[in-house]
Design a protein around this motif. Structure first.
Motif, PDB file in Angstrom:
ATOM      1  N   THR A   1       0.816  -1.213  -0.008  1.00  0.00           N
ATOM      2  CA  THR A   1       0.026   0.163   0.191  1.00  0.00           C
ATOM      3  C   THR A   1       0.858   1.282   0.007  1.00  0.00           C
ATOM      4  N   ALA A   2       1.967   1.270   0.915  1.00  0.00           N
ATOM      5  CA  ALA A   2       2.843   2.674   0.987  1.00  0.00           C
ATOM      6  C   ALA A   2       3.461   2.702  -0.525  1.00  0.00           C
ATOM      7  N   LYS A   3       3.823   1.565  -1.025  1.00  0.00           N
ATOM      8  CA  LYS A   3       4.726   1.716  -2.325  1.00  0.00           C
ATOM      9  C   LYS A   3       3.820   2.256  -3.509  1.00  0.00           C
ATOM     10  N   ASP A   4       2.468   1.740  -3.546  1.00  0.00           N
ATOM     11  CA  ASP A   4       1.345   2.108  -4.275  1.00  0.00           C
ATOM     12  C   ASP A   4       1.013   3.381  -4.366  1.00  0.00           C
ATOM     13  N   ILE A   5       1.019   4.026  -3.080  1.00  0.00           N
ATOM     14  CA  ILE A   5       0.648   5.590  -2.858  1.00  0.00           C
ATOM     15  C   ILE A   5       1.688   6.331  -3.357  1.00  0.00           C
ATOM     16  N   LEU A   6       3.027   5.925  -2.803  1.00  0.00           N
ATOM     17  CA  LEU A   6       4.282   6.598  -3.367  1.00  0.00           C
ATOM     18  C   LEU A   6       4.375   6.790  -4.801  1.00  0.00           C
ATOM     19  N   GLN A   7       3.967   5.760  -5.399  1.00  0.00           N
ATOM     20  CA  GLN A   7       3.967   5.748  -6.900  1.00  0.00           C
ATOM     21  C   GLN A   7       3.125   6.525  -7.287  1.00  0.00           C
ATOM     22  N   GLN A   8       1.764   6.706  -7.039  1.00  0.00           N
ATOM     23  CA  GLN A   8       0.803   7.578  -7.317  1.00  0.00           C
ATOM     24  C   GLN A   8       1.248   9.094  -7.158  1.00  0.00           C
ATOM     25  N   ILE A   9       1.816   9.059  -5.989  1.00  0.00           N
ATOM     26  CA  ILE A   9       2.248  10.703  -5.776  1.00  0.00           C
ATOM     27  C   ILE A   9       3.163  11.072  -6.833  1.00  0.00           C
ATOM     28  N   LYS A  10       4.107  10.010  -7.171  1.00  0.00           N
ATOM     29  CA  LYS A  10       5.005  10.567  -8.121  1.00  0.00           C
ATOM     30  C   LYS A  10       4.587  10.572  -9.594  1.00  0.00           C
ATOM     31  N   LEU A  11       3.492  10.032 -10.000  1.00  0.00           N
ATOM     32  CA  LEU A  11       2.809  10.124 -11.016  1.00  0.00           C
ATOM     33  C   LEU A  11       2.057  11.316 -11.211  1.00  0.00           C
ATOM     34  N   ALA A  12       1.066  11.447 -10.192  1.00  0.00           N
ATOM     35  CA  ALA A  12       0.030  12.101 -10.386  1.00  0.00           C
ATOM     36  C   ALA A  12       0.084  13.448  -9.630  1.00  0.00           C
ATOM     37  N   GLY A  13       1.031  13.314  -8.444  1.00  0.00           N
ATOM     38  CA  GLY A  13       1.194  14.536  -7.616  1.00  0.00           C
ATOM     39  C   GLY A  13       2.048  15.719  -7.974  1.00  0.00           C
ATOM     40  N   ALA A  14       2.604  15.570  -9.403  1.00  0.00           N
ATOM     41  CA  ALA A  14       3.631  16.528  -9.878  1.00  0.00           C
ATOM     42  C   ALA A  14       2.755  17.741 -10.231  1.00  0.00           C
ATOM     43  N   THR A  15       1.468  17.585 -10.358  1.00  0.00           N
ATOM     44  CA  THR A  15       0.665  18.977 -10.741  1.00  0.00           C
ATOM     45  C   THR A  15      -0.405  19.125  -9.470  1.00  0.00           C
ATOM     46  N   PRO A  16      -0.810  20.344  -9.438  1.00  0.00           N
ATOM     47  CA  PRO A  16      -1.743  20.674  -8.133  1.00  0.00           C
ATOM     48  C   PRO A  16      -2.857  19.644  -8.338  1.00  0.00           C
ATOM     49  N   GLN A  17      -3.358  19.505  -9.617  1.00  0.00           N
ATOM     50  CA  GLN A  17      -4.696  19.019  -9.698  1.00  0.00           C
ATOM     51  C   GLN A  17      -4.580  17.493  -9.576  1.00  0.00           C
ATOM     52  N   GLY A  18      -3.460  17.015  -9.868  1.00  0.00           N
ATOM     53  CA  GLY A  18      -3.435  15.663  -9.699  1.00  0.00           C
ATOM     54  C   GLY A  18      -3.253  15.478  -7.996  1.00  0.00           C
ATOM     55  N   LEU A  19      -2.535  16.153  -7.293  1.00  0.00           N
ATOM     56  CA  LEU A  19      -2.394  16.114  -5.942  1.00  0.00           C
ATOM     57  C   LEU A  19      -3.764  16.190  -5.272  1.00  0.00           C
ATOM     58  N   PHE A  20      -4.399  17.111  -5.565  1.00  0.00           N
ATOM     59  CA  PHE A  20      -5.886  17.548  -5.301  1.00  0.00           C
ATOM     60  C   PHE A  20      -6.595  16.175  -5.447  1.00  0.00           C
ATOM     61  N   LEU A  21      -6.666  15.583  -6.596  1.00  0.00           N
ATOM     62  CA  LEU A  21      -7.647  14.306  -6.631  1.00  0.00           C
ATOM     63  C   LEU A  21      -7.109  13.083  -5.839  1.00  0.00           C
ATOM     64  N   LEU A  22      -5.653  12.908  -5.673  1.00  0.00           N
ATOM     65  CA  LEU A  22      -5.102  12.023  -4.670  1.00  0.00           C
ATOM     66  C   LEU A  22      -5.547  12.262  -3.262  1.00  0.00           C
ATOM     67  N   ASP A  23      -5.338  13.432  -3.121  1.00  0.00           N
ATOM     68  CA  ASP A  23      -5.993  13.955  -1.569  1.00  0.00           C
ATOM     69  C   ASP A  23      -7.491  13.742  -1.408  1.00  0.00           C
ATOM     70  N   ARG A  24      -8.206  13.803  -2.520  1.00  0.00           N
ATOM     71  CA  ARG A  24      -9.663  13.402  -2.250  1.00  0.00           C
ATOM     72  C   ARG A  24      -9.879  11.902  -2.068  1.00  0.00           C
ATOM     73  N   GLU A  25      -9.105  11.216  -2.773  1.00  0.00           N
ATOM     74  CA  GLU A  25      -9.242   9.891  -2.864  1.00  0.00           C
ATOM     75  C   GLU A  25      -8.729   9.350  -1.545  1.00  0.00           C
ATOM     76  N   LEU A  26      -7.548   9.859  -0.796  1.00  0.00           N
ATOM     77  CA  LEU A  26      -7.129   9.342   0.621  1.00  0.00           C
ATOM     78  C   LEU A  26      -7.978   9.761   1.594  1.00  0.00           C
ATOM     79  N   GLY A  27      -8.763  10.743   1.445  1.00  0.00           N
ATOM     80  CA  GLY A  27      -9.809  11.274   2.209  1.00  0.00           C
ATOM     81  C   GLY A  27     -10.962  10.263   2.563  1.00  0.00           C
ATOM     82  N   GLN A  28     -11.001   9.268   1.565  1.00  0.00           N
ATOM     83  CA  GLN A  28     -12.208   8.446   1.875  1.00  0.00           C
ATOM     84  C   GLN A  28     -11.992   7.110   2.639  1.00  0.00           C
ATOM     85  N   ARG A  29     -10.458   7.148   3.159  1.00  0.00           N
ATOM     86  CA  ARG A  29     -10.084   5.960   3.938  1.00  0.00           C
ATOM     87  C   ARG A  29     -10.957   5.925   5.111  1.00  0.00           C
TER      88      ARG A  29
END
Ligand code: FEO
Length: 172
Positions: A133-161
């Motif tokens: 799980t940690a590896k998967d989220i780290l990878q998502q941050i590397k892929l999507a987190g480079a843009t503010p929009q990507g980080l926003f969407l990822l933050d919304r997803e992690l907020g659902q846990r």
């Protein structure tokens, strides 16, 4: 019954699981501070999971007529530089925890302590998921987190846990 050596090893691991909880709670506070409330939620749920791990060992020790000796918990860091670094640190930490769990397993095998061996199998399996799980989220941050929009969407997803105690799931 449980050997003194195994009792010490489990007491040490109770402390390590509580340190993990402390570390993730500190990360949660950091994520709130940098306005990533979804990340903060994810880490707060992780804190609860780690406390569950600690209590699972605590209960086991008492069930085995062992003595619970709570040890001092180190202070976790509270500066993490970035969301990416939070999950990089998480992955590194979980790899260390896996090594600790494996050491207890090795001791159970050496001592022919079948009860602890069976008990610790749950944690061996859990660590596979923790690292993945940690590896998967780290990878998502590397892929999507480079843009503010990507980080926003990822933050919304992690907020659902939501924290679900393992005892209430089919895995237990
Ligand atoms: Fe208790 Fe994250 O392992």
């Amino acid at each position: 019954m449980i050997s003194k050596k195994m009792q010490e090893a489990i007491n040490e691991q109770i402390k390590n699981e509580m340190y993990s909880a402390y570390l993730y709670l500190s990360m949660s506070a950091y994520c709130t501070k940098i306005d990533l409330k979804g990340f903060a939620n994810w880490m707060r749920v992780q804190y609860q999971e780690e406390m569950f791990h600690a209590f699972k060992m605590y209960d086991y020790l008492l069930d085995q007529d062992g003595e619970v000796k709570l040890l001092a918990i180190d202070q976790p860091p509270h500066e993490f530089q970035s969301a990416e670094n939070v999950f990089k640190t998480t992955l590194e930490h979980e790899r260390k925890v896996t090594a600790m769990i494996n050491n207890i397993m090795d001791l159970a095998v050496t001592e022919k302590d079948h009860a602890t061996n069976i008990f610790m199998q749950w944690f061996v399996t859990e660590q596979i998921e923790e690292e993945a799980t940690a590896k998967d989220i780290l990878q998502q941050i590397k892929l999507a987190g480079a843009t503010p929009q990507g980080l926003f969407l990822l933050d919304r997803e992690l907020g659902q846990r939501v924290y679900t105690p393992p005892a209430a799931t089919a895995a237990e």
